[in-house]
Design a protein around this motif. Sequence first.
Motif, PDB file in Angstrom:
ATOM      1  N   TYR A  82       1.332  17.226 -28.793  1.00  0.00           N
ATOM      2  CA  TYR A  82       2.765  16.994 -29.046  1.00  0.00           C
ATOM      3  C   TYR A  82       3.630  17.905 -28.183  1.00  0.00           C
ATOM      4  O   TYR A  82       4.584  17.450 -27.529  1.00  0.00           O
ATOM      5  N   ARG A 123       2.768  19.552 -25.431  1.00  0.00           N
ATOM      6  CA  ARG A 123       2.586  19.246 -24.009  1.00  0.00           C
ATOM      7  C   ARG A 123       3.411  18.032 -23.607  1.00  0.00           C
ATOM      8  O   ARG A 123       4.001  17.991 -22.521  1.00  0.00           O
ATOM      9  N   ASN A 124       3.483  17.033 -24.475  1.00  0.00           N
ATOM     10  CA  ASN A 124       4.270  15.835 -24.173  1.00  0.00           C
ATOM     11  C   ASN A 124       5.764  16.130 -24.111  1.00  0.00           C
ATOM     12  O   ASN A 124       6.525  15.351 -23.517  1.00  0.00           O
TER      13      ASN A 124
END
Length: 530
Positions: free
Chosen positions: A329, A331-332
Amino acid sequence: MPAQQAGIRNESRLASRLRGGDELLTYCKCRFAEVLARPVADGGYGKRAPQPRSGNTVADGDVVIAAITSCTNTSNPGVMVSAGLVAKKAVERGLSAKRWVKTSLTPGSTVVSKYLEAAGLQPYLDRLGFTVAGYCCATCVGASGPIDAELENRIGRDEVVACAVLSGNRNFEARIHPAVRAAFLASPPLVVAYAIAGRVDINFEREPLAINDDGEPVYLRDVWPTPEELSRSFEFAADPALYREVYSADISSKNPLWKGIEQVTGDLYPWDERSTYIKEPPFLDESLRHSAFADILGARALAVLGNSVTTDHISPIGSIQPSLPAGVYLRNLGVEAEDFNNYGARRMNHEVMIRGTFANVRLRNLMLPGVEGSVTVHQPSGDRLPIYDAAMRYATQRVPMVVVAGEEYGTGSARDWAAKGTRLLGVRAVLASSFERIHRSNLVGMNVLPCQFLRGTTAATLRIDGTETFDITGLHDSVTPCGKVTLVVRRNDGVEEIPVTLRLDTPAEIEYVRHGGIMTYVLTQVTRPS
């Protein structure tokens, strides 16, 4: 204040968190070897006795983190002075911390530094690597930071039972660091000693801490402070002027950086959708404001757990792993792994915390025997998924969920997110043999029903393996405190009905659940026309 009254005693004691329970140990070498070899099914690590150490290998029992930490322990001047004296005597005898040990000192107050400096002890702690990393919670709450990457890789590759020794309040499984599998609570002077020894499987009475550069063995008794040494150094820690200087000061005026922090104003907090730390919580959303008094039909087990599942197993506070849902989450959202921080720091972002629920790397879900981590089996597909992903799939399919557990469910720290995260995953009820008192209350407050098996009945005696479906019936609006409801277990080979106790222990708790949880209940009370 006399040194003896300050908690200084010329003895060494150690408390451990090894699989199999907690124990107060004078020496832990034999205990560690026994638990290391004990089968996993019996609460051990299922490994051979420690092998001889050689070269750059890392071995079972090696200490990789040694931390003098905790607001509680470091508030005792006696043990802090004692740690400084152990460091002084060790350095004077030519000893140093082992190269693979990450050392740190995080006092709860700057006054600790003042009296250690005044006593001339901090330079010796510095020489052993116990430099001040900050005046804050650290290792005790899983904020240990990284250890050497190559070392961590070797620990994982060889499945080493690496250890931490800390003077903290908490040593729950996987809290200190994901690579640490056994954590020991010790007094600050013993933390120094273990940093020098570099291993926990040492008998301090018979084995030397280390061999100095002159080839001389140096034992713990050689560096342990005498009562006279303690009394002389404690005079600095007992100086009232140091405490007045620290505690009468205005921190913000002493450090102008505090005033430079941007502050929001206004009656309502302006939520920023771009923030990865603070998000508007969903606990008063309409979807979460319904009474739990409705029969649960066709539920699936999100996890089947054993005994002594702690709130750290349910809601970790330590580092966020890049490969787990919370890390994915972040990283996105463009957050680099080095900036993840930990679950404790991001606890105001429910999107992180829900993904971190049941994300402890040492969680053992009995639906996958022999496997550790945040994984489960989705039914009836049989797909092996992260627990968060399975919960979201069940939610999409409108399948209610339960968690099944053994004795002492929710033991450990009274962490509110262990209940909050469970609710946000969509879990309707927890079926357990017994509950820790505060966590049971927190589950009720979050509108998750704690259901307790009757004496003699457990998940094991019921042969629950996660392939079943579950009904819980009798959840009507007129329930009474600690009333009985019916658990219906449906398998391919038949149906079994079992009475369980609905652990709503007071009329007030029944009211909370009737309103959809304590937050909705409070909102109803404060918005009711007078």
